[in-house]
Scaffold this motif. Sequence first.
Motif, mmCIF file in Angstrom:
data_model
loop_
_atom_site.group_PDB
_atom_site.id
_atom_site.type_symbol
_atom_site.label_atom_id
_atom_site.label_comp_id
_atom_site.label_asym_id
_atom_site.label_seq_id
_atom_site.Cartn_x
_atom_site.Cartn_y
_atom_site.Cartn_z
ATOM 1 N N GLN A 48 0.824 -1.204 0.000
ATOM 2 C CA GLN A 48 0.000 0.000 0.000
ATOM 3 C C GLN A 48 0.860 1.257 0.000
ATOM 4 O O GLN A 48 0.545 2.234 -0.669
ATOM 5 N N ARG A 49 1.946 1.245 0.738
ATOM 6 C CA ARG A 49 2.858 2.389 0.759
ATOM 7 C C ARG A 49 3.445 2.632 -0.632
ATOM 8 O O ARG A 49 3.548 3.779 -1.074
ATOM 9 N N LEU A 50 3.835 1.561 -1.300
ATOM 10 C CA LEU A 50 4.378 1.696 -2.654
ATOM 11 C C LEU A 50 3.323 2.250 -3.606
ATOM 12 O O LEU A 50 3.602 3.135 -4.419
ATOM 13 N N GLU A 51 2.121 1.728 -3.503
ATOM 14 C CA GLU A 51 1.031 2.180 -4.367
ATOM 15 C C GLU A 51 0.728 3.665 -4.131
ATOM 16 O O GLU A 51 0.588 4.440 -5.080
ATOM 17 N N THR A 52 0.649 4.052 -2.872
ATOM 18 C CA THR A 52 0.372 5.451 -2.542
ATOM 19 C C THR A 52 1.471 6.364 -3.067
ATOM 20 O O THR A 52 1.193 7.402 -3.678
ATOM 21 N N ALA A 53 2.705 5.979 -2.844
ATOM 22 C CA ALA A 53 3.836 6.787 -3.315
ATOM 23 C C ALA A 53 3.820 6.904 -4.837
ATOM 24 O O ALA A 53 4.041 7.993 -5.396
ATOM 25 N N ALA A 54 3.562 5.802 -5.521
ATOM 26 C CA ALA A 54 3.545 5.824 -6.985
ATOM 27 C C ALA A 54 2.449 6.740 -7.507
ATOM 28 O O ALA A 54 2.700 7.572 -8.393
ATOM 29 N N ILE A 55 1.246 6.616 -6.982
ATOM 30 C CA ILE A 55 0.132 7.446 -7.441
ATOM 31 C C ILE A 55 0.445 8.921 -7.199
ATOM 32 O O ILE A 55 0.230 9.764 -8.076
ATOM 33 N N GLU A 56 0.963 9.239 -6.032
ATOM 34 C CA GLU A 56 1.325 10.629 -5.745
ATOM 35 C C GLU A 56 2.326 11.157 -6.779
ATOM 36 O O GLU A 56 2.171 12.262 -7.302
ATOM 37 N N LEU A 57 3.360 10.372 -7.063
ATOM 38 C CA LEU A 57 4.378 10.796 -8.025
ATOM 39 C C LEU A 57 3.820 10.873 -9.444
ATOM 40 O O LEU A 57 4.161 11.795 -10.199
ATOM 41 N N PHE A 58 2.972 9.928 -9.822
ATOM 42 C CA PHE A 58 2.372 9.972 -11.158
ATOM 43 C C PHE A 58 1.573 11.264 -11.325
ATOM 44 O O PHE A 58 1.607 11.885 -12.389
ATOM 45 N N VAL A 59 0.856 11.664 -10.286
ATOM 46 C CA VAL A 59 0.059 12.889 -10.343
ATOM 47 C C VAL A 59 0.978 14.111 -10.390
ATOM 48 O O VAL A 59 0.756 15.031 -11.171
ATOM 49 N N GLU A 60 2.007 14.112 -9.566
ATOM 50 C CA GLU A 60 2.901 15.268 -9.461
ATOM 51 C C GLU A 60 3.748 15.494 -10.710
ATOM 52 O O GLU A 60 3.912 16.625 -11.151
ATOM 53 N N GLN A 61 4.321 14.416 -11.257
ATOM 54 C CA GLN A 61 5.296 14.604 -12.322
ATOM 55 C C GLN A 61 5.012 13.801 -13.586
ATOM 56 O O GLN A 61 5.775 13.872 -14.532
ATOM 57 N N GLY A 62 3.926 13.066 -13.593
ATOM 58 C CA GLY A 62 3.565 12.277 -14.764
ATOM 59 C C GLY A 62 4.071 10.855 -14.660
ATOM 60 O O GLY A 62 5.077 10.583 -14.001
#
Length: 186
Positions: free
Chosen positions: A10-24
């Motif tokens: 879940q931590r990995l998923e949350t971090a990935a989604i945040e980064l995808f939103v922030e920087q693509g």
Amino acid sequence: MGRWEPDARQRLETAAIELFVEQGFAATTVPEITARAGLTTRTFFRYFADKREVLFGGDQAAAAAQRMLAEAPADVEPLALIVSGLRAVAAERFEGRRDDLRIRRDIVNSDDGLRERDQRKRSVLREEVRKAMVARGVDKVTAALLGETCATLLFVSVEEWLDQDGDRPLADIVLDTLASLRVVLS
């Protein structure tokens, strides 16, 4: 947070989604995801084959559909079985996740490769339903139409549900989508 904590996925998923939103999506690397999650790259690959899998999570929906169709009583009409299954999937896998799924949809729509992967997921669902219908004794053409109908009902209904505000259940939208399809076909 320690890297061996039980919520690593879940931590990995949350971090990935945040980064995808922030920087693509394309600009985000697995090391950036793991750094944000406080985990190792090796841990990432324990849970995901690649960063796309964070968004798609395999094809469990298609496998679940095939299993459900195989286990259903033989006397249930094929279209009724599909609608019942879609309503169950809507309640189990979608309800309560609208905001998260909107974000994921936006990420997928921002990248050609992700849109292609989304289409592949739809194709897998369609094919699994087709095969399951043939196994139930449905003729090839009807089974193919039912596979297409299942995928279309799900994907069109989900898009409609994500575009709406309020708390209308996806399961109800599946019924409305089917009604619209019946009008178009009559």
